[in-house]
Design a protein around this motif. Structure first.
Motif, PDB file in Angstrom:
ATOM      1  N   LYS A  81       0.852  -1.180   0.000  1.00 51.52           N
ATOM      2  CA  LYS A  81       0.000   0.000   0.000  1.00 51.52           C
ATOM      3  C   LYS A  81       0.890   1.234   0.000  1.00 51.52           C
ATOM      4  CE  LYS A  81      -3.714   2.230   2.637  1.00 51.52           C
ATOM      5  NZ  LYS A  81      -4.525   2.169   3.885  1.00 51.52           N
ATOM      6  N   CYS A  82       0.587   2.202  -0.848  1.00 54.11           N
ATOM      7  CA  CYS A  82       1.429   3.392  -0.995  1.00 54.11           C
ATOM      8  C   CYS A  82       0.598   4.638  -0.698  1.00 54.11           C
ATOM      9  CB  CYS A  82       1.998   3.456  -2.414  1.00 54.11           C
ATOM     10  SG  CYS A  82       3.041   4.877  -2.743  1.00 54.11           S
ATOM     11  N   GLU A  83       1.006   5.381   0.326  1.00 53.16           N
ATOM     12  CA  GLU A  83       0.284   6.592   0.714  1.00 53.16           C
ATOM     13  C   GLU A  83       1.163   7.819   0.496  1.00 53.16           C
ATOM     14  OE1 GLU A  83      -0.689   6.164   4.809  1.00 53.16           O
ATOM     15  OE2 GLU A  83      -1.980   4.402   4.528  1.00 53.16           O
ATOM     16  N   LEU A  84       0.573   8.867  -0.059  1.00 56.95           N
ATOM     17  CA  LEU A  84       1.266  10.143  -0.174  1.00 56.95           C
ATOM     18  C   LEU A  84       1.124  10.877   1.155  1.00 56.95           C
ATOM     19  CD1 LEU A  84       2.770  12.232  -1.939  1.00 56.95           C
ATOM     20  CD2 LEU A  84       0.520  13.128  -2.594  1.00 56.95           C
ATOM     21  N   VAL A  85       2.237  11.061   1.862  1.00 60.98           N
ATOM     22  CA  VAL A  85       2.203  11.705   3.171  1.00 60.98           C
ATOM     23  C   VAL A  85       2.233  13.216   3.034  1.00 60.98           C
ATOM     24  CG1 VAL A  85       3.408  11.979   5.382  1.00 60.98           C
ATOM     25  CG2 VAL A  85       3.308   9.732   4.271  1.00 60.98           C
ATOM     26  N   SER A  86       3.151  13.697   2.211  1.00 61.93           N
ATOM     27  CA  SER A  86       3.323  15.145   2.098  1.00 61.93           C
ATOM     28  C   SER A  86       4.074  15.467   0.811  1.00 61.93           C
ATOM     29  CB  SER A  86       4.103  15.675   3.303  1.00 61.93           C
ATOM     30  OG  SER A  86       4.116  17.079   3.323  1.00 61.93           O
ATOM     31  N   GLU A  87       3.844  16.672   0.290  1.00 61.51           N
ATOM     32  CA  GLU A  87       4.547  17.140  -0.894  1.00 61.51           C
ATOM     33  C   GLU A  87       5.414  18.329  -0.527  1.00 61.51           C
ATOM     34  OE1 GLU A  87       2.180  16.558  -4.857  1.00 61.51           O
ATOM     35  OE2 GLU A  87       0.770  17.336  -3.360  1.00 61.51           O
ATOM     36  N   GLY A  88       6.601  18.384  -1.144  1.00 55.87           N
ATOM     37  CA  GLY A  88       7.516  19.484  -0.909  1.00 55.87           C
ATOM     38  C   GLY A  88       7.226  20.655  -1.829  1.00 55.87           C
ATOM     39  N   ASN A  89       8.178  21.563  -1.887  1.00 57.47           N
ATOM     40  CA  ASN A  89       7.985  22.787  -2.661  1.00 57.47           C
ATOM     41  C   ASN A  89       8.371  22.657  -4.122  1.00 57.47           C
ATOM     42  OD1 ASN A  89       7.129  24.254  -0.369  1.00 57.47           O
ATOM     43  ND2 ASN A  89       9.256  24.599   0.253  1.00 57.47           N
ATOM     44  N   HIS A  90       9.067  21.549  -4.476  1.00 62.45           N
ATOM     45  CA  HIS A  90       9.575  21.479  -5.847  1.00 62.45           C
ATOM     46  C   HIS A  90       9.566  20.045  -6.367  1.00 62.45           C
ATOM     47  CE1 HIS A  90      12.437  22.245  -9.241  1.00 62.45           C
ATOM     48  NE2 HIS A  90      11.691  23.326  -9.296  1.00 62.45           N
ATOM     49  N   TYR A  91       8.385  19.535  -6.666  1.00 62.42           N
ATOM     50  CA  TYR A  91       8.211  18.222  -7.289  1.00 62.42           C
ATOM     51  C   TYR A  91       8.677  17.066  -6.400  1.00 62.42           C
ATOM     52  CZ  TYR A  91       7.392  20.800 -11.647  1.00 62.42           C
ATOM     53  OH  TYR A  91       6.900  21.653 -12.610  1.00 62.42           O
ATOM     54  N   ASP A  92       8.927  17.311  -5.126  1.00 61.56           N
ATOM     55  CA  ASP A  92       9.361  16.254  -4.222  1.00 61.56           C
ATOM     56  C   ASP A  92       8.207  15.848  -3.313  1.00 61.56           C
ATOM     57  OD1 ASP A  92       9.565  18.820  -3.147  1.00 61.56           O
ATOM     58  OD2 ASP A  92      11.095  18.252  -1.688  1.00 61.56           O
ATOM     59  N   TYR A  93       8.317  14.656  -2.747  1.00 59.75           N
ATOM     60  CA  TYR A  93       7.226  14.147  -1.923  1.00 59.75           C
ATOM     61  C   TYR A  93       7.766  13.129  -0.922  1.00 59.75           C
ATOM     62  CZ  TYR A  93       7.616  10.064  -4.946  1.00 59.75           C
ATOM     63  OH  TYR A  93       8.099   8.957  -5.615  1.00 59.75           O
ATOM     64  N   LEU A  94       6.983  12.882   0.120  1.00 62.06           N
ATOM     65  CA  LEU A  94       7.249  11.848   1.116  1.00 62.06           C
ATOM     66  C   LEU A  94       6.136  10.805   1.011  1.00 62.06           C
ATOM     67  CD1 LEU A  94       8.725  10.693   3.657  1.00 62.06           C
ATOM     68  CD2 LEU A  94       7.239  12.173   5.028  1.00 62.06           C
ATOM     69  N   ALA A  95       6.499   9.546   0.941  1.00 63.30           N
ATOM     70  CA  ALA A  95       5.516   8.470   0.830  1.00 63.30           C
ATOM     71  C   ALA A  95       5.713   7.460   1.961  1.00 63.30           C
ATOM     72  CB  ALA A  95       5.641   7.771  -0.525  1.00 63.30           C
ATOM     73  N   LYS A  96       4.615   6.819   2.321  1.00 62.35           N
ATOM     74  CA  LYS A  96       4.641   5.729   3.302  1.00 62.35           C
ATOM     75  C   LYS A  96       4.149   4.458   2.610  1.00 62.35           C
ATOM     76  CE  LYS A  96       2.736   6.322   7.412  1.00 62.35           C
ATOM     77  NZ  LYS A  96       1.682   6.354   8.474  1.00 62.35           N
ATOM     78  N   LEU A  97       4.931   3.382   2.711  1.00 59.85           N
ATOM     79  CA  LEU A  97       4.546   2.092   2.139  1.00 59.85           C
ATOM     80  C   LEU A  97       4.242   1.133   3.271  1.00 59.85           C
ATOM     81  CD1 LEU A  97       7.328   1.685  -0.615  1.00 59.85           C
ATOM     82  CD2 LEU A  97       5.356   3.216  -0.571  1.00 59.85           C
ATOM     83  N   LEU A  98       3.172   0.367   3.103  1.00 56.14           N
ATOM     84  CA  LEU A  98       2.733  -0.583   4.118  1.00 56.14           C
ATOM     85  C   LEU A  98       2.455  -1.933   3.477  1.00 56.14           C
ATOM     86  CD1 LEU A  98       0.097   1.774   5.765  1.00 56.14           C
ATOM     87  CD2 LEU A  98       2.351   1.258   6.722  1.00 56.14           C
ATOM     88  N   LEU A  99       2.629  -2.998   4.233  1.00 55.68           N
ATOM     89  CA  LEU A  99       2.271  -4.332   3.755  1.00 55.68           C
ATOM     90  C   LEU A  99       0.767  -4.434   3.612  1.00 55.68           C
ATOM     91  CD1 LEU A  99       4.651  -6.438   6.025  1.00 55.68           C
ATOM     92  CD2 LEU A  99       4.946  -6.007   3.593  1.00 55.68           C
ATOM     93  N   GLN A 100       0.325  -5.083   2.553  1.00 54.04           N
ATOM     94  CA  GLN A 100      -1.125  -5.280   2.370  1.00 54.04           C
ATOM     95  C   GLN A 100      -1.551  -6.579   3.034  1.00 54.04           C
ATOM     96  OE1 GLN A 100      -2.216  -4.971  -1.779  1.00 54.04           O
ATOM     97  NE2 GLN A 100      -2.206  -2.765  -1.704  1.00 54.04           N
TER      98      GLN A 100
END
Length: 235
Positions: free
Chosen positions: A216-235
């Motif tokens: 499972k892939c969740e978008l946690v937060s987006e930065g100021n310039h095309y960057d992002y933080l994601a959280k991956l979890l076991l399904q």
């Protein structure tokens, strides 16, 4: 491959800072990695890194730990943290900075232990190298994750580095490769590394790869310039 990165980290850590690491990429860009930035404390970290550290839980494996900024910070907060890096110099720096648990190895060669949180910061997913290696990389991440564990990673969509046409589309070379695949060479004190592949992933491509690998892939937060933080979890 010569440990260019580790030599630079060791020099800076032990007070021999005289120049930064120079990088050359397949995007025809010459750039520098400022060594002081590789030793930044929590207050100087980008928002996405601070957010990731705030989300850490349980036992932590910091993959591609570098100089140990994230691992040392979490250890200071009481977490049980292991720093892993293929650079011998990086591991020596982490040990000198007080990190109690370190592993000097390539990520795909590490096994036998599971963690509650896997950290892949500063675009750590880039270690996969190429898009067609991503499934193998994600499978190995899963093998190191405890039930109910999490993978925290940041990356960037480098589409912005390509020219746009009048309709807003991007001019991407039609060479059959994913546009986020970049080849780098590093130079430090007139010594050059061998070239190595590095992967930048847009979030949709990451999400699709996770779905194909039962994550499972969740978008946690987006930065100021095309960057992002994601959280991956076991399904």
């Amino acid at each position: 491959m010569a440990d260019i990165f580790g030599k630079a980290l060791l020099d800076y850590h032990f007070g021999n800072y005289s120049e930064d690491i120079k990088t050359y990429s397949s995007l025809d860009e010459e750039d520098y990695i400022p060594l002081p930035y590789l030793f930044r404390d929590f207050d100087k970290m980008p928002m996405l890194e601070q957010k990731a550290l705030a989300l850490a839980q349980g036992t932590v494996l910091d993959i591609g730990c570098g100089a140990g900024n994230h691992a040392v910070y979490l250890q200071s907060k009481g977490y049980e943290v292991t720093g892993l890096d293929a650079s011998e110099g990086a591991i020596k720096v982490c040990q000198s900075r007080g990190l109690e648990s370190t592993v000097h190895t390539n990520f795909l060669d590490f096994s036998g232990k599971q963690f509650d949180t896997l950290l892949l910061l500063m675009n750590g997913i880039g270690l996969a190298g190429k898009l067609n290696n991503l499934s193998t990389f994600l499978t190995h991440l899963k093998s190191l994750l405890r039930p109910n564990g999490q993978i925290l990673l940041d990356s960037s969509d480098i589409i912005y580095m390509f020219d746009q046409d009048d309709d807003g589309g991007y001019w991407i070379p039609d060479n059959g490769n994913y546009y986020g695949e970049v080849t780098f060479t590093m130079e430090y004190k007139k010594e050059k590394s061998s070239s190595f592949p590095w992967l930048y992933l847009d979030f949709n491509t990451l999400q699709n790869a996770c779905f194909a690998n039962n994550l499972k892939c969740e978008l946690v937060s987006e930065g100021n310039h095309y960057d992002y933080l994601a959280k991956l979890l076991l399904q």
